[in-house]
Design a protein around this motif. Structure first.
Motif, PDB file in Angstrom:
ATOM      1  N   PHE A  33      23.784  37.871  70.292  1.00  0.00           N
ATOM      2  CA  PHE A  33      22.862  36.827  70.736  1.00  0.00           C
ATOM      3  C   PHE A  33      21.571  36.920  69.923  1.00  0.00           C
ATOM      4  N   HIS A  34      20.959  38.115  69.907  1.00  0.00           N
ATOM      5  CA  HIS A  34      19.724  38.318  69.139  1.00  0.00           C
ATOM      6  C   HIS A  34      20.065  38.722  67.711  1.00  0.00           C
ATOM      7  N   LYS A  35      19.598  37.940  66.750  1.00  0.00           N
ATOM      8  CA  LYS A  35      19.889  38.227  65.333  1.00  0.00           C
ATOM      9  C   LYS A  35      18.810  39.117  64.696  1.00  0.00           C
ATOM     10  N   ASP A  36      17.635  39.251  65.362  1.00  0.00           N
ATOM     11  CA  ASP A  36      16.533  40.006  64.762  1.00  0.00           C
ATOM     12  C   ASP A  36      16.923  41.478  64.596  1.00  0.00           C
ATOM     13  N   GLY A  37      16.683  41.983  63.403  1.00  0.00           N
ATOM     14  CA  GLY A  37      17.009  43.374  63.091  1.00  0.00           C
ATOM     15  C   GLY A  37      18.412  43.552  62.528  1.00  0.00           C
ATOM     16  N   LEU A  38      19.210  42.474  62.577  1.00  0.00           N
ATOM     17  CA  LEU A  38      20.598  42.568  62.111  1.00  0.00           C
ATOM     18  C   LEU A  38      20.682  42.532  60.586  1.00  0.00           C
ATOM     19  N   ASP A  39      19.720  41.866  59.938  1.00  0.00           N
ATOM     20  CA  ASP A  39      19.801  41.660  58.484  1.00  0.00           C
ATOM     21  C   ASP A  39      19.843  42.965  57.691  1.00  0.00           C
ATOM     22  N   GLU A  40      19.060  43.961  58.131  1.00  0.00           N
ATOM     23  CA  GLU A  40      19.029  45.250  57.421  1.00  0.00           C
ATOM     24  C   GLU A  40      20.382  45.958  57.534  1.00  0.00           C
ATOM     25  N   LEU A  41      20.960  45.874  58.714  1.00  0.00           N
ATOM     26  CA  LEU A  41      22.266  46.476  58.972  1.00  0.00           C
ATOM     27  C   LEU A  41      23.351  45.794  58.136  1.00  0.00           C
ATOM     28  N   LEU A  42      23.314  44.470  58.097  1.00  0.00           N
ATOM     29  CA  LEU A  42      24.286  43.706  57.309  1.00  0.00           C
ATOM     30  C   LEU A  42      24.169  44.046  55.826  1.00  0.00           C
ATOM     31  N   LYS A  43      22.941  44.188  55.360  1.00  0.00           N
ATOM     32  CA  LYS A  43      22.711  44.509  53.944  1.00  0.00           C
ATOM     33  C   LYS A  43      23.375  45.842  53.577  1.00  0.00           C
ATOM     34  N   LYS A  44      23.195  46.842  54.435  1.00  0.00           N
ATOM     35  CA  LYS A  44      23.772  48.171  54.176  1.00  0.00           C
ATOM     36  C   LYS A  44      25.299  48.132  54.280  1.00  0.00           C
ATOM     37  N   LEU A  45      25.817  47.454  55.312  1.00  0.00           N
ATOM     38  CA  LEU A  45      27.277  47.357  55.478  1.00  0.00           C
ATOM     39  C   LEU A  45      27.905  46.632  54.293  1.00  0.00           C
ATOM     40  N   ASN A  46      27.283  45.554  53.851  1.00  0.00           N
ATOM     41  CA  ASN A  46      27.787  44.799  52.709  1.00  0.00           C
ATOM     42  C   ASN A  46      27.801  45.661  51.443  1.00  0.00           C
ATOM     43  N   ALA A  47      26.725  46.432  51.250  1.00  0.00           N
ATOM     44  CA  ALA A  47      26.632  47.321  50.080  1.00  0.00           C
ATOM     45  C   ALA A  47      27.742  48.382  50.109  1.00  0.00           C
ATOM     46  N   GLU A  48      28.190  48.720  51.322  1.00  0.00           N
ATOM     47  CA  GLU A  48      29.262  49.721  51.488  1.00  0.00           C
ATOM     48  C   GLU A  48      30.653  49.084  51.412  1.00  0.00           C
ATOM     49  N   GLY A  49      30.705  47.757  51.170  1.00  0.00           N
ATOM     50  CA  GLY A  49      31.984  47.077  51.015  1.00  0.00           C
ATOM     51  C   GLY A  49      32.682  46.704  52.312  1.00  0.00           C
ATOM     52  N   VAL A  50      31.943  46.702  53.423  1.00  0.00           N
ATOM     53  CA  VAL A  50      32.531  46.352  54.724  1.00  0.00           C
ATOM     54  C   VAL A  50      32.714  44.837  54.817  1.00  0.00           C
ATOM     55  N   LYS A  51      33.889  44.406  55.292  1.00  0.00           N
ATOM     56  CA  LYS A  51      34.170  42.973  55.476  1.00  0.00           C
ATOM     57  C   LYS A  51      33.662  42.531  56.833  1.00  0.00           C
ATOM     58  N   PHE A  52      33.128  41.293  56.890  1.00  0.00           N
ATOM     59  CA  PHE A  52      32.572  40.759  58.136  1.00  0.00           C
ATOM     60  C   PHE A  52      33.497  39.715  58.755  1.00  0.00           C
ATOM     61  N   LEU A  53      33.571  39.764  60.078  1.00  0.00           N
ATOM     62  CA  LEU A  53      34.347  38.831  60.881  1.00  0.00           C
ATOM     63  C   LEU A  53      33.422  38.387  62.011  1.00  0.00           C
ATOM     64  N   SER A  54      33.316  37.053  62.241  1.00  0.00           N
ATOM     65  CA  SER A  54      32.364  36.617  63.258  1.00  0.00           C
ATOM     66  C   SER A  54      32.678  35.227  63.786  1.00  0.00           C
ATOM     67  N   THR A  55      31.799  34.765  64.694  1.00  0.00           N
ATOM     68  CA  THR A  55      31.961  33.446  65.323  1.00  0.00           C
ATOM     69  C   THR A  55      30.632  32.705  65.325  1.00  0.00           C
ATOM     70  N   GLY A  56      30.728  31.385  65.386  1.00  0.00           N
ATOM     71  CA  GLY A  56      29.584  30.524  65.688  1.00  0.00           C
ATOM     72  C   GLY A  56      28.295  30.835  64.969  1.00  0.00           C
ATOM     73  N   GLY A  57      27.235  30.994  65.778  1.00  0.00           N
ATOM     74  CA  GLY A  57      25.885  31.202  65.250  1.00  0.00           C
ATOM     75  C   GLY A  57      25.741  32.482  64.462  1.00  0.00           C
ATOM     76  N   THR A  58      26.443  33.530  64.876  1.00  0.00           N
ATOM     77  CA  THR A  58      26.365  34.808  64.149  1.00  0.00           C
ATOM     78  C   THR A  58      26.980  34.661  62.759  1.00  0.00           C
ATOM     79  N   GLN A  59      28.105  33.958  62.702  1.00  0.00           N
ATOM     80  CA  GLN A  59      28.766  33.737  61.407  1.00  0.00           C
ATOM     81  C   GLN A  59      27.847  32.949  60.464  1.00  0.00           C
ATOM     82  N   GLN A  60      27.202  31.907  60.996  1.00  0.00           N
ATOM     83  CA  GLN A  60      26.275  31.100  60.187  1.00  0.00           C
ATOM     84  C   GLN A  60      25.097  31.942  59.706  1.00  0.00           C
ATOM     85  N   PHE A  61      24.602  32.830  60.577  1.00  0.00           N
ATOM     86  CA  PHE A  61      23.492  33.711  60.220  1.00  0.00           C
ATOM     87  C   PHE A  61      23.901  34.647  59.073  1.00  0.00           C
TER      88      PHE A  61
END
Length: 197
Positions: free
Chosen positions: A15-43
């Motif tokens: 629900f809350h996206k604040d603070g998620l960007d730093e985590l996503l950046k690190k996970l992406n750098a580690e090659g982790v694939k993302f799976l999501s829905t709706g607003g989170t996916q768009q974010f």
């Protein structure tokens, strides 16, 4: 119980996206694939990261005004499957269930909605079903899965990632599972208290 586990795929539904960007950046750098829905996916996509839709896995759209998005055997099978169980692994192959190694959830703000003086209908819509189910599933299978049950734990996972890369120890996963059941217990108690009133 296996020890160190690599994170390859993350299901993110927050629900809350604040603070998620730093985590996503690190996970992406580690090659982790993302799976999501709706607003989170768009974010996630707005930050420039590739993100697979849950609907692509389940072949079902989000239905009932968003009430049913992640509640599907292909999602929960991917979280609950025991990686060291031959029967579970055979069924994952048979039904084409992708393994989900990390679940990041931030629940609908039930208590804040009650505190705001919202209508009963609005309060009821803020009773999270999919999110709480994802939290419980991820926590139950802590032997194989990392659960981040609220934005309060984003920093906890980031610390682990910064120290170990996209890998966690059984102690990390069990600690986060304990926090997850704390989150679900608190959430359900708040809902129970509201109904009692």
């Amino acid at each position: 119980m296996a020890g160190t586990k690599k994170i390859k795929t993350a299901l993110i539904s927050v629900f809350h996206k604040d603070g998620l960007d730093e985590l996503l950046k690190k996970l992406n750098a580690e090659g982790v694939k993302f799976l999501s829905t709706g607003g989170t996916q768009q974010f996630i996509e707005s930050l420039g990261y590739e993100c697979h839709k849950v609907e692509e896995v389940t072949s079902y759209p989000s239905i009932l005004g968003g009430r049913v998005k992640t509640l599907h055997p292909k999602v929960f099978g991917g979280i609950l499957a025991r990686r060291d169980n031959e029967g579970d692994q055979a069924q994952m192959a048979e039904y084409e269930i992708p393994a989900i190694d990390l679940v990041i959830v931030d629940l609908y703000p039930f208590e804040q909605t009650v505190a705001s003086g919202a209508s009963e209908a609005d309060i009821i819509e803020k009773i999270d079903i999919g999110g709480i189910s994802l939290i419980r599933a991820g926590a139950k299978n802590f032997a194989d899965v990392v659960i981040v049950p609220s934005k309060a734990e984003y920093g906890v996972l980031l610390d682990i990632l910064n120290k170990k890369g996209a890998a966690t120890d059984i102690e990390d996963r069990k600690m986060l599972a304990a926090r997850a059941f704390g989150v679900s217990s608190h959430y359900d108690t708040a809902i129970h208290n509201w109904f009692e009133k």
